[in-house]
Design a protein around this motif. Structure first.
Motif, short mmCIF file in Angstrom:
data_model
loop_
_atom_site.label_atom_id
_atom_site.label_comp_id
_atom_site.label_asym_id
_atom_site.label_seq_id
_atom_site.Cartn_x
_atom_site.Cartn_y
_atom_site.Cartn_z
N ILE A 333 -4.83 -19.28 26.69
CA ILE A 333 -4.08 -18.07 26.34
C ILE A 333 -4.89 -17.17 25.41
CG2 ILE A 333 -2.06 -17.23 25.06
CD1 ILE A 333 -0.50 -19.60 26.22
N GLY A 334 -5.52 -17.78 24.40
CA GLY A 334 -6.29 -16.98 23.45
C GLY A 334 -7.45 -16.25 24.10
N TYR A 335 -8.18 -16.95 24.96
CA TYR A 335 -9.33 -16.34 25.64
C TYR A 335 -8.86 -15.18 26.53
CZ TYR A 335 -13.64 -15.92 28.37
OH TYR A 335 -14.78 -15.43 28.96
N HIS A 337 -6.08 -13.51 26.47
CA HIS A 337 -5.52 -12.41 25.67
C HIS A 337 -6.64 -11.54 25.12
CE1 HIS A 337 -2.75 -10.29 23.02
NE2 HIS A 337 -3.62 -10.47 22.04
N GLY A 338 -7.71 -12.21 24.61
CA GLY A 338 -8.85 -11.45 24.12
C GLY A 338 -9.53 -10.65 25.21
N ALA A 339 -9.51 -11.18 26.44
CA ALA A 339 -10.10 -10.49 27.59
C ALA A 339 -9.12 -9.52 28.26
CB ALA A 339 -10.58 -11.51 28.62
N LYS A 340 -7.91 -9.40 27.71
CA LYS A 340 -6.87 -8.50 28.23
C LYS A 340 -6.42 -8.86 29.65
CE LYS A 340 -8.28 -4.60 25.33
NZ LYS A 340 -7.19 -4.84 24.34
N SER A 341 -6.48 -10.15 29.99
CA SER A 341 -5.98 -10.63 31.28
C SER A 341 -4.54 -11.11 31.09
CB SER A 341 -6.87 -11.75 31.82
OG SER A 341 -8.18 -11.30 32.04
N PHE A 342 -3.62 -10.18 30.94
CA PHE A 342 -2.26 -10.51 30.52
C PHE A 342 -1.48 -11.26 31.59
CE2 PHE A 342 -3.17 -6.55 27.99
CZ PHE A 342 -3.37 -7.22 26.79
N ASP A 343 -1.77 -11.02 32.87
CA ASP A 343 -1.08 -11.77 33.92
C ASP A 343 -1.43 -13.25 33.85
OD1 ASP A 343 0.16 -9.51 34.82
OD2 ASP A 343 -1.16 -9.18 36.54
N ARG A 344 -2.68 -13.56 33.53
CA ARG A 344 -3.10 -14.97 33.39
C ARG A 344 -2.44 -15.60 32.17
NH1 ARG A 344 -7.35 -17.01 36.11
NH2 ARG A 344 -8.11 -18.21 34.32
N VAL A 345 -2.28 -14.84 31.12
CA VAL A 345 -1.59 -15.34 29.93
C VAL A 345 -0.15 -15.73 30.28
CG1 VAL A 345 -0.66 -14.67 27.68
CG2 VAL A 345 -3.00 -14.05 28.29
N GLY A 347 1.14 -16.37 33.26
CA GLY A 347 1.16 -17.48 34.21
C GLY A 347 0.92 -18.81 33.54
N ALA A 348 0.02 -18.85 32.58
CA ALA A 348 -0.27 -20.10 31.87
C ALA A 348 0.94 -20.57 31.08
CB ALA A 348 -1.46 -19.90 30.94
N LEU A 349 1.61 -19.66 30.40
CA LEU A 349 2.78 -20.04 29.61
C LEU A 349 3.92 -20.52 30.51
CD1 LEU A 349 4.18 -20.24 26.88
CD2 LEU A 349 4.94 -17.88 27.17
N LYS A 350 4.18 -19.83 31.61
CA LYS A 350 5.25 -20.24 32.51
C LYS A 350 5.00 -21.64 33.08
CE LYS A 350 6.91 -17.35 35.52
NZ LYS A 350 6.99 -16.33 36.60
N LEU A 351 3.78 -21.91 33.47
CA LEU A 351 3.46 -23.23 34.00
C LEU A 351 3.61 -24.30 32.91
CD1 LEU A 351 2.45 -24.98 36.32
CD2 LEU A 351 0.11 -24.44 35.63
N GLY A 352 3.16 -23.98 31.71
CA GLY A 352 3.29 -24.93 30.60
C GLY A 352 4.74 -25.26 30.30
N PHE A 412 2.34 -20.08 21.46
CA PHE A 412 1.93 -18.88 22.20
C PHE A 412 1.68 -17.71 21.25
CE2 PHE A 412 3.39 -14.81 23.94
CZ PHE A 412 2.45 -14.62 24.94
N PHE A 413 2.59 -17.48 20.33
CA PHE A 413 2.44 -16.35 19.42
C PHE A 413 1.27 -16.57 18.46
CE2 PHE A 413 6.95 -15.63 20.62
CZ PHE A 413 6.79 -14.35 21.12
N GLN A 414 0.98 -17.82 18.12
CA GLN A 414 -0.23 -18.11 17.34
C GLN A 414 -1.48 -17.76 18.14
OE1 GLN A 414 0.51 -22.30 16.53
NE2 GLN A 414 0.60 -21.86 14.35
N SER A 415 -1.48 -18.13 19.42
CA SER A 415 -2.67 -17.96 20.26
C SER A 415 -3.03 -16.50 20.48
CB SER A 415 -2.45 -18.63 21.63
OG SER A 415 -2.23 -20.02 21.48
#
Length: 483
Positions: A333-335, A337-345, A347-352, A412-415
């Motif tokens: 999520i952190g990576y 988010h830093g790369a601005k790939s918000f859809d991947r962020v 998707g990762a949280l939903k799967l988790g 998530f909010f920390q990341s």
């Protein structure tokens, strides 16, 4: 020039500037290390989650074994009063672990974001300041606690029957806590760099060392709670030495210079702003555990405190996989988010969250159906305390199936460096919900009220976290919108 092209050009400039400061050999090593971080922005989310979370889950299960093995050996070979002493010492340990979370979790999340931005000089600076900050925080914290230990143990609910056990255990834990601080911080850093298996191996080595030494010190040599404490810090030292070998081998993306260790208030501030939510949560847990122990002692005596030791050990064991899942998600999520790939962020949280709820539901059913089997691992099956513990366990875990929403949501909010939201969620559960419930409910329901406080606080916190997540994603643009 489009936004994507501009970002790509900036990344290339950062890489080139940083590599110019290294020799050809070290630059080649750095390139290999960087490749491991780049995959977090390109590989499929399910594959990444499995690669990062499975080792993290195993590592956290192993971490839970530290406390559980100590309690099993103490409960079986020393006695219930000694187990109650360890239960009283747990809130104090939570305070010092809170400082480890403040530094380690804050630093790892910040490193992930900078890796996503390809800012490797920033990663070095964060890592060096993590070590400096951890050393300063540990020295100050342990000095205060060590000098006032007996008074603190009384404050946390120790009775004359158990204070000796609690104090003897904590003195040794405090003397070796610097090993735990460094090991915790470096474990988070290697996961952030894309080495989850290394983190898992480190934890396994630490746990195996702890278990072997527990048997030798407690069963063979009869050292009691002091033996358990020595075994714990010896295991942490073993893991720390293994991690240091990795960083001295040159395989890390981190390439430190002496100036990276110089304290920088801006870095300390950024680490703290992210890690403080973990600190508040852990501190709140410590305070809540203190009031829980006092309520247990008042309404159920030493037997209820002993029961809490067994219940908390089981709860910790089955919560740790969800924390491991959170840790596996953090660099992904952190990576992104830093790369601005918000859809991947997203998707990762939903799967988790899906994986977390499935796992916790299975565990919930097992604990509700076979509570006596699990409790008997810590207590004599013929003891009257078992009946108290079984009733308490069934109430205490009522919200376990949904608890992953709170754990993963806060992580998530920390990341994504929104520490203020994570702080709010952590503080709400511990200080706003749990503490008043621990004080009020026992006045109406006695010992049952003490057990009820935790699941009710969990339910309100889960709802608050779900609302915060829904609002965040409603306000966050998708990748297509960003483009």
């Amino acid at each position: 020039m489009s936004m994507q092209e501009q970002e790509k050009e900036n990344e290339q400039k950062q890489d080139q500037a940083y590599k110019s400061e290294t020799t050809n050999d070290s630059a080649h090593e750095l390139h290999d290390a960087q490749d491991k971080t780049k995959r977090m922005g390109s590989e499929p989310i399910p594959k990444l989650l499995a690669q990062f979370s499975i080792p993290a889950v195993i590592a956290m299960l192993v971490n839970a074994i530290y406390n559980i093995v100590d309690r099993i050996f103490i409960g079986k070979f020393v006695g219930e009063d000694a187990l109650a002493g360890l239960t009283i010492s747990f809130p104090v340990m939570m305070i010092i672990f809170a400082f480890a979370g403040l530094v380690g979790i804050g630093s790892s999340a910040l490193m992930s974001i900078h890796l996503g931005k390809r800012d490797f000089k920033g990663v070095n600076q964060i890592f060096g300041n993590m070590i400096t900050f951890g050393t300063l925080v540990t020295g100050a914290t342990l000095s205060i606690i060590f000098i006032n230990l007996d008074g603190i143990m009384n404050l946390f609910g120790a009775t004359p029957d158990i204070i000796t056990y609690a104090s003897d255990y904590m003195r040794i834990i405090l003397m070796g806590f610097i090993f735990q601080m460094y090991a915790f911080c470096l474990n988070g850093a290697v996961r952030t760099e894309g080495h989850p298996m290394l983190s898992m191996t480190t934890m396994l080595l630490s746990a195996i060392t702890n278990i072997i030494l527990d048997y030798i010190f407690i069963v063979n040599l009869g050292w009691g709670v002091q033996g358990a404490a020595i075994a714990t810090i010896s295991g942490q030292l073993t893991g720390l030495l293994f991690l240091l070998r990795f960083y001295f081998s040159g395989n890390s993306v981190v390439k430190l210079q002496p100036h990276d260790f110089i304290p920088r208030l801006s870095v300390f501030k950024n680490i703290t702003s992210i890690g403080v939510s973990s600190f508040v949560t852990q501190l709140g847990t410590s305070v809540a555990m203190t009031f829980l122990n006092r309520g247990l002692g008042q309404y159920g005596g030493v037997g209820a405190i002993t029961s809490m030791g067994a219940i908390n050990s089981l709860f910790t064991l089955f919560i740790m996989p969800m924390i491991g899942l959170q840790q596996g998600l953090q660099p992904i999520i952190g990576y992104n988010h830093g790369a601005k790939s918000f859809d991947r962020v997203k998707g990762a949280l939903k799967l988790g969250l899906t994986v977390s709820m499935l796992f916790s539901t299975v565990i919930f059913i097992a604990l509700q159906v076979f509570p006596r089997v699990f409790i008997s691992a810590f207590l004599d099956p013929t003891s009257e305390t078992v009946d108290v513990a079984v009733k308490g366990l069934r109430i205490f875990i009522l919200m376990l199936p949904l608890l992953g929403i709170n754990i993963l949501g806060t992580g998530f909010f920390q990341s994504i460096a929104k520490g203020h939201i994570a702080i709010m969620l952590g503080a709400m559960r511990q200080f706003i919900f749990l503490l008043p419930l621990v004080i009020i409910l026992p006045q109406f329901f006695g010992l049952t009220g003490v057990w009820m406080a935790t699941p009710i606080a969990d339910a309100i916190s889960i709802l608050a976290t779900a609302i915060a997540l829904l609002y965040h994603f409603k306000e966050t643009p998708s990748l297509a919108q960003e483009a």
